[in-house]
Design a protein around this motif. Sequence first.
Motif, PDB file in Angstrom:
ATOM      1  N   UNK A   1     -42.777  34.527 -10.025  1.00  0.00           N
ATOM      2  CA  UNK A   1     -42.306  35.661 -10.839  1.00  0.00           C
ATOM      3  C   UNK A   1     -41.650  36.725  -9.952  1.00  0.00           C
ATOM      4  N   UNK A   2     -42.139  36.857  -8.735  1.00  0.00           N
ATOM      5  CA  UNK A   2     -41.502  37.808  -7.814  1.00  0.00           C
ATOM      6  C   UNK A   2     -40.136  37.294  -7.375  1.00  0.00           C
ATOM      7  N   UNK A   3     -40.067  35.993  -7.105  1.00  0.00           N
ATOM      8  CA  UNK A   3     -38.801  35.411  -6.648  1.00  0.00           C
ATOM      9  C   UNK A   3     -37.757  35.452  -7.759  1.00  0.00           C
TER      10      UNK A   3
ATOM     11  N   UNK B   1     -41.842  26.211 -17.231  1.00  0.00           N
ATOM     12  CA  UNK B   1     -41.220  26.388 -15.908  1.00  0.00           C
ATOM     13  C   UNK B   1     -40.255  25.245 -15.608  1.00  0.00           C
ATOM     14  N   UNK B   2     -40.671  24.035 -15.850  1.00  0.00           N
ATOM     15  CA  UNK B   2     -39.818  22.876 -15.559  1.00  0.00           C
ATOM     16  C   UNK B   2     -38.573  22.899 -16.435  1.00  0.00           C
ATOM     17  N   UNK B   3     -38.755  23.219 -17.716  1.00  0.00           N
ATOM     18  CA  UNK B   3     -37.620  23.160 -18.649  1.00  0.00           C
ATOM     19  C   UNK B   3     -36.657  24.324 -18.509  1.00  0.00           C
ATOM     20  N   UNK B   4     -37.008  25.297 -17.681  1.00  0.00           N
ATOM     21  CA  UNK B   4     -36.075  26.400 -17.420  1.00  0.00           C
ATOM     22  C   UNK B   4     -35.077  26.037 -16.323  1.00  0.00           C
TER      23      UNK B   4
ATOM     24  N   UNK C   1     -38.520  30.592 -14.550  1.00  0.00           N
ATOM     25  CA  UNK C   1     -37.906  30.368 -13.231  1.00  0.00           C
ATOM     26  C   UNK C   1     -36.684  29.460 -13.315  1.00  0.00           C
ATOM     27  N   UNK C   2     -35.508  30.028 -13.123  1.00  0.00           N
ATOM     28  CA  UNK C   2     -34.274  29.223 -13.286  1.00  0.00           C
ATOM     29  C   UNK C   2     -33.983  28.429 -12.014  1.00  0.00           C
TER      30      UNK C   2
END
Length: 239
Positions: A129-131, A189-192, A138-139
């Motif tokens: 989330x920070x990155x 997360x994976x699907x983003x 997370x793209x």
Amino acid sequence: MTGGGRTVRSFAAAEEMARAGAVAFVESAARAVAERGRFTVALSGGSTPRGLYERLAQKEIASSVPWEKVFVFFTDERCVPAHHKDSNFKMAAETLLWHVPVPPVNQFRMRGEDADPARAAAEYESKLRAFFAGEEAPSLDLVVLGLGADGHTASLFPGTAALEERERWVVASFVAKLDAWRITLTFPAINAARRAVFLVSGSEKVEALSRLLAPEGDVSTTPARGVGAAEVLTAERSS
Ligand code: 6PG
């Protein structure tokens, strides 16, 4: 195109499949760096992805990747220390990360050694989330996925609560059949990710692969179906 927006490319041998996977990696890296100045990738563990990492470390391919702009994440990790034989990080380090100039600060390892897997999962989510600050999810530019003979991917195993997670990006999951804890990215997360590539080889995966590619199916029994649009690279022979 198959059910769920999955495209399939089949190869006779795993080496050819790994080469195609390396081309996809290099292409994704070039596009991401051109568009955003960095390339973010999540790596899976297992023997099939291993072949890709070994290929990427070979000089003729490694020389075409701007490794100093690559940020390496993991799709999942076993709850073992980083030096343990079962560690996904160890496998990726031995086959790839120790052979290419990805800055250590760009390598985001899941802390499988933490005695509290839920804490390690929450910590990894905080790092993500920070990155990817300010993003809904997370793209990642690329997610490299394997497929288990039981239809799992990452550490999203049949019948586990992790399959139902819709808010968190990372969870700890107890896998009863393995009698072991895992840390894993969740489907949100994976699907983003901008691109997801499965690497599947060997006769023992044929049945799971057919369930993954079928027009209809059930994510609870074939978790890999929970991954949306994806490229599936397959090889009949594992070697
Ligand atoms: C893991 C992996 C897992 C793996 C598949 C395929 O931690 O084991 O992340 O998802 O990619 O199980 O593994 P094999 O290629 O070894 O069959």
